[in-house]
Design an enzyme around this catalytic site. Structure first.
Site, PDB file in Angstrom:
ATOM      1  N   ARG A 137       0.872  -1.306  -0.039  1.00 35.06           N
ATOM      2  CA  ARG A 137      -0.082  -0.221  -0.011  1.00 35.06           C
ATOM      3  C   ARG A 137       0.780   1.383   0.017  1.00 35.06           C
ATOM      4  O   ARG A 137       0.373   2.283  -0.203  1.00 35.06           O
ATOM      5  CB  ARG A 137      -0.976  -0.049   1.268  1.00 35.06           C
ATOM      6  CG  ARG A 137      -2.051  -0.818   0.773  1.00 35.06           C
ATOM      7  CD  ARG A 137      -3.214  -0.828   2.163  1.00 35.06           C
ATOM      8  NE  ARG A 137      -2.677  -1.692   3.142  1.00 35.06           N
ATOM      9  CZ  ARG A 137      -2.996  -1.987   4.354  1.00 35.06           C
ATOM     10  NH1 ARG A 137      -3.953  -1.165   4.891  1.00 35.06           N
ATOM     11  NH2 ARG A 137      -2.420  -2.697   5.189  1.00 35.06           N
ATOM     12  N   LYS A 166       9.148  -1.275   2.612  1.00 29.91           N
ATOM     13  CA  LYS A 166       8.446  -0.499   3.741  1.00 29.91           C
ATOM     14  C   LYS A 166       9.206  -0.154   4.997  1.00 29.91           C
ATOM     15  O   LYS A 166       9.359   1.015   5.472  1.00 29.91           O
ATOM     16  CB  LYS A 166       7.087  -1.076   4.171  1.00 29.91           C
ATOM     17  CG  LYS A 166       6.157  -0.324   5.225  1.00 29.91           C
ATOM     18  CD  LYS A 166       4.792  -0.890   5.402  1.00 29.91           C
ATOM     19  CE  LYS A 166       4.867  -2.246   6.058  1.00 29.91           C
ATOM     20  NZ  LYS A 166       3.399  -2.579   6.280  1.00 29.91           N
TER      21      LYS A 166
HETATM   22  C1  UD1 Z   1      -0.649  -9.221  12.023  1.00 24.98           C
HETATM   23  C2  UD1 Z   1      -1.031 -10.037  12.979  1.00 24.98           C
HETATM   24  C3  UD1 Z   1      -2.404  -9.634  13.462  1.00 24.98           C
HETATM   25  C4  UD1 Z   1      -2.179  -8.295  14.212  1.00 24.98           C
HETATM   26  C5  UD1 Z   1      -1.543  -7.326  13.216  1.00 24.98           C
HETATM   27  C6  UD1 Z   1      -0.958  -5.979  13.726  1.00 24.98           C
HETATM   28  C7  UD1 Z   1      -0.672 -12.400  12.342  1.00 24.98           C
HETATM   29  C8  UD1 Z   1      -0.928 -13.586  11.287  1.00 24.98           C
HETATM   30  N1  UD1 Z   1      -1.331 -11.206  12.281  1.00 24.98           N
HETATM   31  O1  UD1 Z   1      -1.244  -9.137  11.054  1.00 24.98           O
HETATM   32  O2  UD1 Z   1      -2.921 -10.515  14.445  1.00 24.98           O
HETATM   33  O3  UD1 Z   1      -3.467  -7.613  14.632  1.00 24.98           O
HETATM   34  O4  UD1 Z   1      -0.196  -8.073  12.523  1.00 24.98           O
HETATM   35  O5  UD1 Z   1      -0.484  -5.060  13.115  1.00 24.98           O
HETATM   36  O6  UD1 Z   1       0.557 -12.205  12.674  1.00 24.98           O
HETATM   37  N2  UD1 Z   1       6.137 -10.228   7.823  1.00 24.98           N
HETATM   38  C9  UD1 Z   1       6.900 -10.991   7.495  1.00 24.98           C
HETATM   39  N3  UD1 Z   1       6.798 -12.093   6.838  1.00 24.98           N
HETATM   40  C10 UD1 Z   1       5.699 -12.459   6.292  1.00 24.98           C
HETATM   41  C11 UD1 Z   1       4.400 -11.745   6.523  1.00 24.98           C
HETATM   42  C12 UD1 Z   1       4.870 -10.560   7.325  1.00 24.98           C
HETATM   43  O7  UD1 Z   1       8.199 -10.707   7.762  1.00 24.98           O
HETATM   44  O8  UD1 Z   1       5.757 -13.237   5.254  1.00 24.98           O
HETATM   45  C13 UD1 Z   1       6.367  -9.114   8.705  1.00 24.98           C
HETATM   46  C14 UD1 Z   1       5.706  -7.861   8.040  1.00 24.98           C
HETATM   47  O9  UD1 Z   1       6.991  -7.233   7.268  1.00 24.98           O
HETATM   48  C15 UD1 Z   1       5.327  -6.877   9.034  1.00 24.98           C
HETATM   49  C16 UD1 Z   1       4.684  -8.085  10.229  1.00 24.98           C
HETATM   50  O10 UD1 Z   1       5.567  -9.270   9.756  1.00 24.98           O
HETATM   51  O11 UD1 Z   1       6.440  -6.212   9.592  1.00 24.98           O
HETATM   52  C17 UD1 Z   1       3.201  -7.882  10.113  1.00 24.98           C
HETATM   53  O12 UD1 Z   1       2.845  -8.500   8.821  1.00 24.98           O
HETATM   54  P1  UD1 Z   1       1.385  -8.010   8.372  1.00 24.98           P
HETATM   55  O13 UD1 Z   1       1.502  -8.626   6.933  1.00 24.98           O
HETATM   56  O14 UD1 Z   1       1.244  -6.438   8.227  1.00 24.98           O
HETATM   57  O15 UD1 Z   1       0.344  -8.646   9.413  1.00 24.98           O
HETATM   58  P2  UD1 Z   1      -0.974  -8.398   9.562  1.00 24.98           P
HETATM   59  O16 UD1 Z   1      -1.782  -8.886   8.442  1.00 24.98           O
HETATM   60  O17 UD1 Z   1      -1.273  -6.889   9.515  1.00 24.98           O
END
Ligand code: UD1
Ligand code: MG
Length: 486
Positions: free
Chosen positions: A13, A20
Site C-alpha cells: 500500500r 516499507k
Molecule cells: C498481523 C497479525 C495480527 C495483528 C497485526 C498487527 C498475524 C497472523 N497477524 O497481521 O494479529 O493484529 O499484525 O499489526 O501475525 N512479515 C514478514 N513475513 C511475512 C509476513 C509478514 O516478515 O511473511 C512481517 C511484515 O513485514 C510486518 C509484520 O510481519 O512487519 C506483520 O505483517 P502483516 O502482513 O502486516 O500482518 P497483518 O496481516 O497486519
C-alpha cells in the site's frame, strides 16, 4: 532476551520502490527506530543483537544496516535471516529459529511499528518472566481500539483468560465485534516456540502460517498467557500507507515538541517544528515556526531561532540569534553571535563569540574569531579570520583553482572593502585595509592600505540618445555620434 524483528513484508500500500521498513519517520527508516529500541533494551552487555527477518527488498535492507554501523557501532551486532517467500508471520519467525537461544525468552517486534517505547517492552518482558526461559509465560501486547477492523482479535474465555487470536479474515461476525486487538508484539518461551512454529499449518483464509496460532497451542500446553497495554496508542501503530506514515510523523513530532516545552523551551507553535534526530536545548531557548532540525543539534541557553531555519549537526552557543531563513550545517556558533537572515553556514564553519554573519553570506570550513563581521553578500571558504575583522559586502575568498582548494588568512583588525576578491593562497596582515574592489593576488602587508584597481578617469562623453522610430524611418542616413574631446 532474543529479539526478532519481522521485516520481510512488501508494504504494497505504500506504492513505493523502497521496502516499507526503509520509509522514513523523523528522518530515520522505520526499521532504525525499532532497532534502536531493541538495542537499548538488550543493553551493551548482550552477546548477540536483534535478528531481523528480511525478504522483500532484502538487499536494500542489508545495505541500510551496513550503512548505519558506521554511525552507531551497536548496529554491527544485528544479524539478518532471509525469508525468501513471504508465507506469513509464523513462517517469518521460523526462519530465525536456529539463531535463538532457547534459554532466553523471545520478543517479537515488527519492523513497521516504529514508536513502541522501551518502558512498554520492559513491562511486557517482565510480565513474561518466569524463571528465565524455560518457565516463562507468554506475554501479549494488546490494545483496545474503537475501530478494530483489520487486526487480529483477542478471544477470551468467560473467565477472561486468553484462548486464541483470530485474524479479521477468519473471524466470525461475533468475533469481529471484539475490540481488543493483537498488536503483534509478544514475548514467548523459546523452547515452546520451537515446537509450536514447526506445528503451524496454513489452513486459513489467507493460506499463511500465522504466528498468532501459537496462542491456542500455548493454551493447550498449559503455558500462562498474560496481556499488557502500552501507555499510548501510537506506540503500537503500524505503518501500512503513506497517510498513516504522515499521521504518525505528526504524532511523533508533537511528542518531541511537548518534551522540549517541558524542558523549558519556548516554541512559537508546537505543531510547526520538525526534529529529525536529536535536539538538545538549554533553558529559555525560543524557536519560531517552520524550523527543521536534523542530526545532532545543540542550542545553548537563551538562543533564539527565527522562522524557517534549517539546522543540521550544529552546536550553537548561548544567546545566539539566528534570524529567519538561515541554513546551518556542521557549524559551531559562539556566544552572542548574530546569524542571518538568509545566512548559510556550511560544514566546518567555526565562529567564536559575537560574530555577525548577515544576509546572503556563506561560510565554509573557516574559523572566524570573536567580534568579526561579514554582514552582506560574501563567501568565506577555507579561511582563518582573526578578531574584529570587517568583511565588506560582496567579498569573496577565491579558494578553488579548479583542482585544489587553498587557504586565506585574514589577521586581526583587518578591514576589507566591498567587492574584494582574495585569491588564495593569500594572507592579509594584521590591521591591513583592502580598498573596495581589490583583487588580492599577493599577501597584503600589515597596517597598510592595499588597493588593486584600474585608475579612475573621467571623459567628456555624449551618451547615445534613443531615436524615435518614426523619425528614423524618414531619415535616409543617421548622424554619427560626435567623438569625445580629449
Ligand atoms: C498481523 C497479525 C495480527 C495483528 C497485526 C498487527 C498475524 C497472523 N497477524 O497481521 O494479529 O493484529 O499484525 O499489526 O501475525 N512479515 C514478514 N513475513 C511475512 C509476513 C509478514 O516478515 O511473511 C512481517 C511484515 O513485514 C510486518 C509484520 O510481519 O512487519 C506483520 O505483517 P502483516 O502482513 O502486516 O500482518 P497483518 O496481516 O497486519
Ligand atoms: Mg500489518
Amino acid at each position: 532476551m532474543n529479539i526478532v524483528i519481522l521485516a520481510a513484508g512488501q508494504g504494497k500500500r505504500m506504492k513505493s520502490a523502497l521496502p516499507k521498513v526503509l520509509q522514513t519517520l523523523a528522518g530515520k527508516p522505520l526499521l532504525q527506530h525499532v532497532l534502536s529500541t531493541a538495542l537499548d533494551l538488550q543493553g551493551k552487555s548482550a552477546k548477540t543483537g536483534p535478528i531481523v527477518v528480511v525478504g522483500h527488498g532484502a538487499a536494500d535492507v542489508k545495505e541500510f544496516l551496513a550503512s548505519v554501523t558506521g554511525q552507531d557501532l551497536r548496529f554491527g551486532k544485528v544479524t539478518t535471516v532471509l525469508q525468501a517467500e513471504q508465507k506469513g508471520t509464523g513462517h517469518a519467525l521460523l526462519q530465525a529459529l536456529s539463531k535463538l537461544d532457547v534459554k532466553e525468552p523471545t520478543l517479537v517486534l515488527y519492523g513497521d511499528v516504529p514508536l513502541t517505547s522501551k518502558k512498554t517492552l520492559l513491562k511486557l518482558a517482565k510480565l513474561a518472566d518466569g524463571v528465565r526461559g524455560q518457565d516463562c509465560a507468554l506475554a501479549l501486547l494488546t490494545q483496545n481500539l474503537s475501530n478494530p477492523t483489520g487486526y487480529g482479535r483477542i478471544v477470551r474465555d468467560l473467565d477472561g483468560s486468553v484462548k486464541s487470536i483470530v485474524e479479521e479474515k477468519d473471524a466470525t461476525s461475533e468475533q469481529k465485534r471484539i475490540t481488543e486487538i493483537n498488536t503483534g508484539i509478544m514475548v514467548l518461551p523459546t523452547n515452546f516456540l520451537k515446537k509450536w512454529l514447526k506445528a503451524l499449518r496454513a489452513s486459513n483464509a489467507q493460506g499463511e502460517y500465522y504466528l498468532t496460532d501459537v496462542i491456542a497451542m500455548a493454551v493447550k500446553d498449559g503455558v500462562p498467557i498474560r496481556t499488557a497495554q502500552a501507555d499510548a496508542e501510537y506506540e503500537t501503530v503500524g505503518v501500512n500507507s503513506r497517510d498513516q506514515l504522515a499521521a504518525l510523523e505528526r504524532v511523533h513530532q508533537i511528542n518531541q515538541a511537548n518534551q522540549l516545552m517541558d524542558a523549558g523551551v519556548s516554541l512559537a507553535d508546537p505543531a510547526r517544528i520538525d526534529i529529525r534526530g536529536t535536539l538538545e536545548c538549554g533553558t529559555d531557548v525560543f524557536i519560531d515556526v517552520g524550523c527543521v532540525f536534523e542530526g545532532c543539534v545543540t542550542l545553548a541557553a537563551g538562543t533564539k531561532v527565527g522562522p524557517y531555519c534549517i539546522i543540521r549537526n550544529s552546536v550553537i552557543g548561548k544567546d545566539v540569534t539566528i534570524h529567519p531563513y538561515s541554513h546551518l550545517d556542521g557549524a559551531k556558533v559562539g556566544v552572542g553571535s548574530l546569524i542571518g537572515p538568509y545566512a548559510r553556514l556550511r560544514p566546518g564553519a567555526d565562529l567564536a563569540g559575537d560574530v555577525h554573519i548577515g544576509n546572503f553570506v556563506e561560510v565554509k570550513n573557516s574559523k572566524i574569531a570573536a567580534n568579526s563581521k561579514a554582514n552582506h553578500l560574501a563567501y568565506v571558504g577555507d579561511s582563518i579570520v582573526g578578531s574584529r575583522v570587517n568583511i565588506g559586502a560582496g567579498t569573496i575568498t577565491c579558494n578553488y583553482d579548479g583542482v585544489n582548494k587553498h587557504q586565506t588568512i585574514i589577521e586581526d583588525d583587518v578591514f576589507i572593502g566591498s567587492d574584494t576578491q582574495l585569491v588564495a593562497p593569500v594572507r592579509v596582515g594584521r590591521g591591513a585595509t583592502l580598498g573596495a574592489g581589490t583583487t588580492l593576488t599577493k599577501d597584503a602587508p600589515a597596517n597598510q592600505l592595499t588597493v588593486s584597481r584600474a585608475k579612475q578617469i573621467s571623459l567628456q562623453w555624449q551618451r547615445p540618445v534613443k531615436q524615435n522610430k518614426k523619425v528614423v524611418s524618414k531619415q535616409v542616413t543617421a548622424k554619427k555620434p560626435q567623438k569625445a574631446k580629449k
